[in-house]
Design a protein around this motif. Sequence first.
Motif, mmCIF file in Angstrom:
data_model
loop_
_atom_site.group_PDB
_atom_site.id
_atom_site.type_symbol
_atom_site.label_atom_id
_atom_site.label_comp_id
_atom_site.label_asym_id
_atom_site.label_seq_id
_atom_site.Cartn_x
_atom_site.Cartn_y
_atom_site.Cartn_z
ATOM 1 N N SER A 21 0.791 -1.719 -0.276
ATOM 2 C CA SER A 21 0.279 -0.010 -0.049
ATOM 3 C C SER A 21 0.599 1.325 -0.277
ATOM 4 O O SER A 21 0.201 2.650 -0.713
ATOM 5 C CB SER A 21 -0.876 0.250 1.227
ATOM 6 O OG SER A 21 -0.461 -0.094 1.915
ATOM 7 N N GLU A 25 2.602 2.906 -8.336
ATOM 8 C CA GLU A 25 2.706 2.177 -8.715
ATOM 9 C C GLU A 25 3.301 1.867 -10.030
ATOM 10 O O GLU A 25 3.685 0.233 -10.590
ATOM 11 C CB GLU A 25 1.641 2.979 -9.915
ATOM 12 C CG GLU A 25 0.761 1.889 -11.415
ATOM 13 C CD GLU A 25 0.042 1.141 -10.923
ATOM 14 O OE1 GLU A 25 -0.101 0.058 -11.251
ATOM 15 O OE2 GLU A 25 -0.208 1.381 -9.402
ATOM 16 N N ARG A 28 4.767 -1.454 -7.849
ATOM 17 C CA ARG A 28 3.728 -2.291 -8.003
ATOM 18 C C ARG A 28 3.604 -2.686 -9.260
ATOM 19 O O ARG A 28 3.595 -4.413 -8.843
ATOM 20 C CB ARG A 28 2.357 -1.856 -7.492
ATOM 21 C CG ARG A 28 1.702 -1.522 -6.231
ATOM 22 C CD ARG A 28 0.836 -1.229 -6.316
ATOM 23 N NE ARG A 28 0.179 -0.135 -4.631
ATOM 24 C CZ ARG A 28 -0.816 0.826 -4.527
ATOM 25 N NH1 ARG A 28 -1.856 0.312 -5.062
ATOM 26 N NH2 ARG A 28 -0.493 1.224 -3.528
ATOM 27 N N ARG A 29 4.049 -2.046 -10.449
ATOM 28 C CA ARG A 29 3.873 -3.491 -12.029
ATOM 29 C C ARG A 29 5.140 -3.600 -12.033
ATOM 30 O O ARG A 29 5.244 -3.907 -13.006
ATOM 31 C CB ARG A 29 2.492 -2.028 -12.813
ATOM 32 C CG ARG A 29 4.057 -1.321 -12.989
ATOM 33 C CD ARG A 29 2.801 0.073 -14.311
ATOM 34 N NE ARG A 29 3.300 1.455 -14.459
ATOM 35 C CZ ARG A 29 4.346 1.393 -14.729
ATOM 36 N NH1 ARG A 29 4.935 0.684 -15.943
ATOM 37 N NH2 ARG A 29 4.633 2.484 -15.411
ATOM 38 N N GLU A 50 4.096 -12.840 -8.674
ATOM 39 C CA GLU A 50 2.856 -11.486 -7.963
ATOM 40 C C GLU A 50 2.774 -12.183 -6.665
ATOM 41 O O GLU A 50 2.989 -12.931 -6.032
ATOM 42 C CB GLU A 50 1.467 -12.762 -9.329
ATOM 43 C CG GLU A 50 0.788 -12.294 -9.190
ATOM 44 C CD GLU A 50 -0.572 -12.774 -10.019
ATOM 45 O OE1 GLU A 50 -1.400 -13.488 -9.070
ATOM 46 O OE2 GLU A 50 -0.350 -13.358 -10.738
ATOM 47 N N SER A 52 0.155 -10.755 -3.424
ATOM 48 C CA SER A 52 -1.100 -9.472 -2.829
ATOM 49 C C SER A 52 -0.795 -8.279 -2.668
ATOM 50 O O SER A 52 -0.636 -8.140 -2.014
ATOM 51 C CB SER A 52 -2.491 -10.224 -1.941
ATOM 52 O OG SER A 52 -2.588 -12.046 -2.301
ATOM 53 N N GLY A 55 -6.234 -4.106 -1.293
ATOM 54 C CA GLY A 55 -7.971 -4.941 -1.684
ATOM 55 C C GLY A 55 -8.052 -6.144 -2.091
ATOM 56 O O GLY A 55 -8.659 -6.472 -3.450
ATOM 57 N N GLY A 56 -6.566 -7.077 -2.323
ATOM 58 C CA GLY A 56 -6.429 -8.204 -2.894
ATOM 59 C C GLY A 56 -5.839 -7.962 -4.375
ATOM 60 O O GLY A 56 -5.959 -9.430 -5.267
ATOM 61 N N VAL A 57 -6.138 -6.903 -4.195
ATOM 62 C CA VAL A 57 -5.772 -6.687 -6.382
ATOM 63 C C VAL A 57 -4.044 -7.281 -5.874
ATOM 64 O O VAL A 57 -2.935 -7.482 -5.373
ATOM 65 C CB VAL A 57 -5.527 -5.446 -6.320
ATOM 66 C CG1 VAL A 57 -4.868 -4.680 -7.699
ATOM 67 C CG2 VAL A 57 -6.691 -4.586 -6.493
ATOM 68 N N LYS A 58 -3.943 -7.314 -7.267
ATOM 69 C CA LYS A 58 -2.440 -8.011 -7.330
ATOM 70 C C LYS A 58 -0.765 -7.259 -7.948
ATOM 71 O O LYS A 58 -1.349 -6.238 -8.849
ATOM 72 C CB LYS A 58 -2.593 -9.433 -8.258
ATOM 73 C CG LYS A 58 -3.094 -10.814 -8.328
ATOM 74 C CD LYS A 58 -2.532 -11.238 -7.168
ATOM 75 C CE LYS A 58 -3.627 -12.702 -6.803
ATOM 76 N NZ LYS A 58 -3.348 -13.153 -5.717
ATOM 77 N N ILE A 59 -0.445 -7.266 -7.355
ATOM 78 C CA ILE A 59 0.908 -6.842 -7.831
ATOM 79 C C ILE A 59 2.522 -7.336 -8.543
ATOM 80 O O ILE A 59 2.067 -8.758 -8.390
ATOM 81 C CB ILE A 59 1.199 -5.788 -6.769
ATOM 82 C CG1 ILE A 59 1.963 -6.529 -5.406
ATOM 83 C CG2 ILE A 59 0.483 -4.884 -6.298
ATOM 84 C CD1 ILE A 59 2.992 -5.744 -4.616
#
Length: 108
Positions: A21, A25, A28-29, A50, A52, A55-59
Amino acid sequence: MPAVDTADVGPLALLPLPSASALPETQRRGAACVWCQTRLTIETAVDLGERSGPGGVKIFPRGCPDCVRAAALRTYGVHADTCEQCVDNPILCDTRRALRRLALEVRR
Protein backbone atom coordinates in the motif's frame (compact mmCIF):
# COMPACT_ATOMS: atom_id res chain seq x y z
CA MET A 1 11.16 -16.96 10.33
CA PRO A 2 9.21 -20.22 10.12
CA ALA A 3 10.51 -23.07 8.03
CA VAL A 4 9.09 -22.91 4.53
CA ASP A 5 9.35 -25.59 1.88
CA THR A 6 11.41 -23.69 -0.67
CA ALA A 7 10.66 -26.34 -3.29
CA ASP A 8 7.04 -25.16 -3.21
CA VAL A 9 7.53 -21.38 -3.21
CA GLY A 10 11.13 -20.68 -4.19
CA PRO A 11 13.53 -18.43 -2.32
CA LEU A 12 12.33 -15.20 -3.96
CA ALA A 13 8.93 -15.66 -2.29
CA LEU A 14 10.70 -15.70 1.09
CA LEU A 15 11.97 -12.14 0.70
CA PRO A 16 9.86 -9.65 2.63
CA LEU A 17 8.78 -6.64 0.59
CA PRO A 18 7.85 -3.11 1.64
CA SER A 19 4.15 -2.66 2.30
CA ALA A 20 2.35 -2.80 -1.04
CA SER A 21 0.00 0.00 0.00
CA ALA A 22 3.02 2.30 0.43
CA LEU A 23 4.48 1.51 -3.00
CA PRO A 24 3.90 3.81 -5.96
CA GLU A 25 2.39 2.31 -9.09
CA THR A 26 5.79 1.98 -10.83
CA GLN A 27 6.96 -0.35 -8.05
CA ARG A 28 3.70 -2.30 -7.88
CA ARG A 29 3.86 -3.14 -11.58
CA GLY A 30 7.59 -3.90 -11.59
CA ALA A 31 8.87 -0.91 -13.56
CA ALA A 32 11.03 0.12 -10.59
CA CYS A 33 12.81 -1.80 -7.82
CA VAL A 34 10.56 -2.27 -4.78
CA TRP A 35 13.42 -1.34 -2.44
CA CYS A 36 15.45 1.45 -4.10
CA GLN A 37 13.10 2.68 -6.87
CA THR A 38 15.73 2.20 -9.60
CA ARG A 39 14.08 1.95 -13.02
CA LEU A 40 14.24 -1.62 -14.28
CA THR A 41 14.48 -3.22 -17.69
CA ILE A 42 14.03 -6.80 -18.83
CA GLU A 43 17.81 -7.21 -18.57
CA THR A 44 18.20 -5.75 -15.06
CA ALA A 45 15.03 -6.87 -13.26
CA VAL A 46 14.66 -9.83 -10.93
CA ASP A 47 11.01 -10.94 -10.96
CA LEU A 48 9.81 -11.41 -7.38
CA GLY A 49 6.60 -13.15 -8.39
CA GLU A 50 2.99 -12.11 -8.25
CA ARG A 51 1.92 -10.94 -4.78
CA SER A 52 -1.27 -9.71 -3.16
CA GLY A 53 -1.60 -5.97 -2.89
CA PRO A 54 -4.10 -3.62 -1.28
CA GLY A 55 -7.70 -4.73 -1.57
CA GLY A 56 -6.64 -8.10 -2.99
CA VAL A 57 -5.31 -6.49 -6.19
CA LYS A 58 -2.35 -8.39 -7.60
CA ILE A 59 1.00 -6.65 -7.84
CA PHE A 60 4.03 -7.74 -9.85
CA PRO A 61 7.09 -6.53 -7.94
CA ARG A 62 10.62 -6.74 -9.26
CA GLY A 63 13.94 -5.81 -7.78
CA CYS A 64 17.38 -4.80 -8.93
CA PRO A 65 20.07 -7.46 -8.44
CA ASP A 66 21.85 -5.50 -5.67
CA CYS A 67 18.68 -5.08 -3.61
CA VAL A 68 17.60 -8.70 -4.15
CA ARG A 69 21.03 -9.87 -3.00
CA ALA A 70 20.86 -7.61 0.08
CA ALA A 71 17.32 -8.78 0.92
CA ALA A 72 18.38 -12.43 0.55
CA LEU A 73 21.33 -11.89 2.90
CA ARG A 74 19.13 -10.09 5.48
CA THR A 75 16.52 -12.84 5.31
CA TYR A 76 19.25 -15.49 5.54
CA GLY A 77 20.57 -13.87 8.73
CA VAL A 78 17.15 -13.60 10.35
CA HIS A 79 16.28 -17.14 9.34
CA ALA A 80 19.50 -18.61 10.73
CA ASP A 81 18.82 -16.93 14.08
CA THR A 82 15.27 -18.25 14.41
CA CYS A 83 15.24 -21.66 12.72
CA GLU A 84 15.42 -24.73 14.96
CA GLN A 85 16.95 -26.79 12.15
CA CYS A 86 19.68 -24.18 11.64
CA VAL A 87 20.47 -24.29 15.35
CA ASP A 88 20.63 -28.10 15.33
CA ASN A 89 22.40 -28.60 12.00
CA PRO A 90 22.35 -25.75 9.44
CA ILE A 91 23.58 -28.02 6.66
CA LEU A 92 20.20 -29.78 6.65
CA CYS A 93 18.09 -26.61 6.32
CA ASP A 94 16.65 -26.28 2.79
CA THR A 95 15.48 -22.71 3.39
CA ARG A 96 18.92 -21.56 4.52
CA ARG A 97 20.59 -23.19 1.50
CA ALA A 98 18.05 -21.66 -0.90
CA LEU A 99 18.52 -18.15 0.51
CA ARG A 100 22.32 -18.47 0.40
CA ARG A 101 22.20 -19.74 -3.19
CA LEU A 102 19.93 -16.85 -4.15
CA ALA A 103 22.35 -14.32 -2.64
CA LEU A 104 25.28 -15.88 -4.50
CA GLU A 105 23.59 -16.47 -7.84
CA VAL A 106 21.50 -13.35 -8.46
CA ARG A 107 22.99 -11.73 -11.53
CA ARG A 108 24.74 -8.39 -11.43
